[in-house]
Design a protein around this motif. Structure first.
Motif, mmCIF file in Angstrom:
data_model
loop_
_atom_site.group_PDB
_atom_site.id
_atom_site.type_symbol
_atom_site.label_atom_id
_atom_site.label_comp_id
_atom_site.label_asym_id
_atom_site.label_seq_id
_atom_site.Cartn_x
_atom_site.Cartn_y
_atom_site.Cartn_z
ATOM 1 N N VAL A 18 26.906 -15.827 27.066
ATOM 2 C CA VAL A 18 26.356 -14.484 27.217
ATOM 3 C C VAL A 18 27.537 -13.611 27.621
ATOM 4 N N SER A 19 27.666 -12.459 26.984
ATOM 5 C CA SER A 19 28.818 -11.586 27.220
ATOM 6 C C SER A 19 28.379 -10.171 27.547
ATOM 7 N N ALA A 20 29.188 -9.497 28.346
ATOM 8 C CA ALA A 20 29.021 -8.070 28.624
ATOM 9 C C ALA A 20 30.345 -7.400 28.288
ATOM 10 N N ALA A 21 30.292 -6.436 27.402
ATOM 11 C CA ALA A 21 31.493 -5.715 26.983
ATOM 12 C C ALA A 21 31.224 -4.213 27.056
ATOM 13 N N PRO A 22 32.236 -3.429 27.386
ATOM 14 C CA PRO A 22 32.033 -1.988 27.497
ATOM 15 C C PRO A 22 31.699 -1.355 26.144
ATOM 16 N N VAL A 23 30.877 -0.329 26.197
ATOM 17 C CA VAL A 23 30.542 0.447 25.011
ATOM 18 C C VAL A 23 31.744 1.327 24.687
ATOM 19 N N THR A 24 32.309 1.145 23.497
ATOM 20 C CA THR A 24 33.460 1.933 23.043
ATOM 21 C C THR A 24 33.294 2.225 21.552
#
Length: 190
Positions: A101-107
């Protein structure tokens, strides 16, 4: 280790959950990138060469990136903080165990990958500099996960697994906002 599915999971440009039926290059099965903390990309991968820019055709069976890595956009982001996301990954009502499970910034960069993913296409691997801002964990035996040390901001939280009713791999993406020190709980489900 392959590195193309994580970027595809990161960029959903609308709030809420979305299930994506991934299409893999001919003869390939599901691939999920797990980013190990403390590992370093080889020097030649740190800065994309001109031939790796979006104007070249995809030679890997993946969609070519049209957006070059936005170094200034990422430079304005924090890599860590005091926020936390916890939750559960479920497909068809069943917990998905031992999956990333990953969390990445919205860009703008991750949004392009999401657009491709929503169209069912894998994208070329992400620039290693983008992966420095991605937080990754694995679900436990009951599908629960926790991602700590996140900075404030907007994130795409994603996971994937085999749908028990169809046997096909499904991807779930959820967009979430975090404040400093905030703890949020979400359910990644379909």
């Amino acid at each position: 280790m392959t590195r193309w599915i994580l970027p595809a999971l990161l960029g959903l440009s609308l709030a809420g959950c979305q299930i994506i039926e991934p299409r893999y290059p001919a003869g390939e099965r599901e691939r999920v990138e797990v980013i190990e903390r403390g590992t370093e990309a080889p020097r030649e991968m740190e800065t994309p060469r001109e031939t790796e820019r979006a104007d070249r055709p995809a030679t890997t069976g993946r969609a070519a990136r049209q957006v070059a890595f936005p170094a200034e956009e990422y430079a304005a982001l924090e890599k860590s903080g005091s926020a936390e996301i916890s939750g559960r990954l479920l497909l068809g009502g069943h917990p998905v165990a031992n999956r990333p499970v990953s969390a990445a910034p919205v860009t703008t960069y991750s949004a392009e990958a999401a657009e491709q993913a929503l169209a069912g296409r894998a994208v070329e691997p992400a620039d290693p500099r983008a992966r420095e801002y991605t937080h990754t964990t694995r679900t436990n035996g009951n599908g629960y996960f926790r991602l700590g040390g996140l900075p404030a901001g907007e994130f795409y939280v994603s996971g994937s697994g085999q749908d028990p009713s169809t046997g096909k791999t499904r991807v779930v993406i959820h967009q979430i906002s975090l404040s400093n020190g905030q703890s949020r709980s979400i359910e990644l489900s379909r």
